[in-house]
Enzyme design. Structure first.
Site, PDB file in Angstrom:
ATOM      1  N   VAL A 182      34.216  42.921  40.201  1.00 34.82           N
ATOM      2  CA  VAL A 182      34.700  42.180  41.369  1.00 34.82           C
ATOM      3  C   VAL A 182      33.870  40.916  41.560  1.00 34.82           C
ATOM      4  O   VAL A 182      32.645  40.968  41.643  1.00 34.82           O
ATOM      5  CB  VAL A 182      34.642  43.045  42.640  1.00 34.82           C
ATOM      6  CG1 VAL A 182      35.273  42.293  43.802  1.00 34.82           C
ATOM      7  CG2 VAL A 182      35.353  44.364  42.424  1.00 34.82           C
ATOM      8  N   LYS A 183      34.575  39.777  41.606  1.00 34.86           N
ATOM      9  CA  LYS A 183      33.904  38.511  41.860  1.00 34.86           C
ATOM     10  C   LYS A 183      33.732  38.329  43.361  1.00 34.86           C
ATOM     11  O   LYS A 183      34.719  38.372  44.121  1.00 34.86           O
ATOM     12  CB  LYS A 183      34.736  37.352  41.323  1.00 34.86           C
ATOM     13  CG  LYS A 183      34.273  36.830  39.976  1.00 34.86           C
ATOM     14  CD  LYS A 183      35.077  35.590  39.613  1.00 34.86           C
ATOM     15  CE  LYS A 183      34.456  34.854  38.455  1.00 34.86           C
ATOM     16  NZ  LYS A 183      35.253  33.667  38.088  1.00 34.86           N
ATOM     17  N   ILE A 184      32.496  38.112  43.757  1.00 35.34           N
ATOM     18  CA  ILE A 184      32.183  37.889  45.166  1.00 35.34           C
ATOM     19  C   ILE A 184      31.541  36.508  45.276  1.00 35.34           C
ATOM     20  O   ILE A 184      30.598  36.198  44.539  1.00 35.34           O
ATOM     21  CB  ILE A 184      31.164  38.961  45.665  1.00 35.34           C
ATOM     22  CG1 ILE A 184      31.738  40.376  45.523  1.00 35.34           C
ATOM     23  CG2 ILE A 184      30.689  38.670  47.075  1.00 35.34           C
ATOM     24  CD1 ILE A 184      32.763  40.778  46.556  1.00 35.34           C
TER      25      ILE A 184
ATOM     26  N   THR B  49      37.593  39.742  38.573  1.00 43.63           N
ATOM     27  CA  THR B  49      38.665  39.250  39.419  1.00 43.63           C
ATOM     28  C   THR B  49      38.149  39.146  40.852  1.00 43.63           C
ATOM     29  O   THR B  49      37.327  39.943  41.276  1.00 43.63           O
ATOM     30  CB  THR B  49      39.926  40.127  39.258  1.00 43.63           C
ATOM     31  OG1 THR B  49      41.023  39.418  39.791  1.00 43.63           O
ATOM     32  CG2 THR B  49      39.784  41.473  39.922  1.00 43.63           C
TER      33      THR B  49
END
Ligand code: G3P
Length: 221
Positions: free
Chosen positions: A83-85, A57
């Site tokens: 975590v999408k960065i 996400t």
């Protein structure tokens, strides 16, 4: 190659998990928005409870400090959250900081081998080259996936897994598997298409007809 579902739709995720072939989920702000004005944390936690594997996400912040503090919060939501960065210098800095804290990062919006190499060096757990969006601008998206795999294989110390993303049709999925990509994340519609073949449908209908002609409605058990 593992399959993830690229969606934030609970019913579609439940179906994918029931099929037993989905081992993760990827979302992004556009996909979450498609579900309406939801409680973001609750939605992500619900998805994380359904899916046996990683659920990506994305952060909304555009600067590294903001990305880091958002990611720290998201990382507390569930054990399997990733975590999408987004790629770029700010994203690389955030990825490096988060990797040091053992927070898993999916380095997203990746469009080049150099970006993927930097993701690996920064410590990303996953990198997501966007195949369809490269095709959209007349580039060969799958070639980028193939080249990333080629480069990563030269350096066995790289543990970053490649997620072929922005998959638009079953042929993309097949091509991704041929590159040796670790994962393809597919929209629900593509998943449904992948299971279909007209000859399978014709074959089932023919078997049933032949059976009924002789046996009537009698079942074989
Ligand atoms: O996983 C990334 C994906 O959601 C982007 O897909 O079709 O919006 O380019 P698309």
């Amino acid at each position: 190659m593992r399959l993830f579902l690229d969606t934030a739709n609970i019913e579609h995720i439940k179906h994918g998990v029931r099929l037993g072939i989905i081992s993760g989920v990827t979302t992004n702000p556009s996909l979450v928005s498609k579900e309406g004005k939801v409680n973001y944390k609750k939605l992500v936690q619900e998805i994380c409870a359904i899916v046996p594997g990683p659920v990506s996400t994305e952060v909304i912040s555009q600067d590294s400090a903001g990305m880091i503090s958002e990611a720290r919060e998201i990382a507390t939501w569930a054990k399997n959250v990733v975590v999408k960065i987004p790629a770029g210098l700010e994203g690389i800095e955030a990825t490096h900081a988060l990797a040091k804290e053992k927070i898993k990062v999916n380095f997203t919006l990746c469009f080049s081998v150099n970006q993927a190499l930097m993701a690996a060096l920064a410590g990303a757990a996953y990198v997501s080259p966007f195949v369809g969006r490269l095709d959209d601008i007349g580039k060969n998206g799958m070639q980028v996936v193939e080249d990333i795999m080629l480069v990563y294989k030269q350096y066995p110390e790289i543990k970053t897994e490649v997620i072929a993303a922005s998959i638009r049709h079953p042929q993309h999925c097949l091509a991704a598997a041929k590159t040796g990509a670790h994962i393809a994340t597919v929209p629900y519609q593509v998943l449904l298409q992948m299971a279909k073949h007209p000859l399978t449908d014709i074959g089932i209908a023919r078997f049933n007809d032949d059976w009924r002609k002789v046996m009537g409605d009698v079942k074989n058990i």
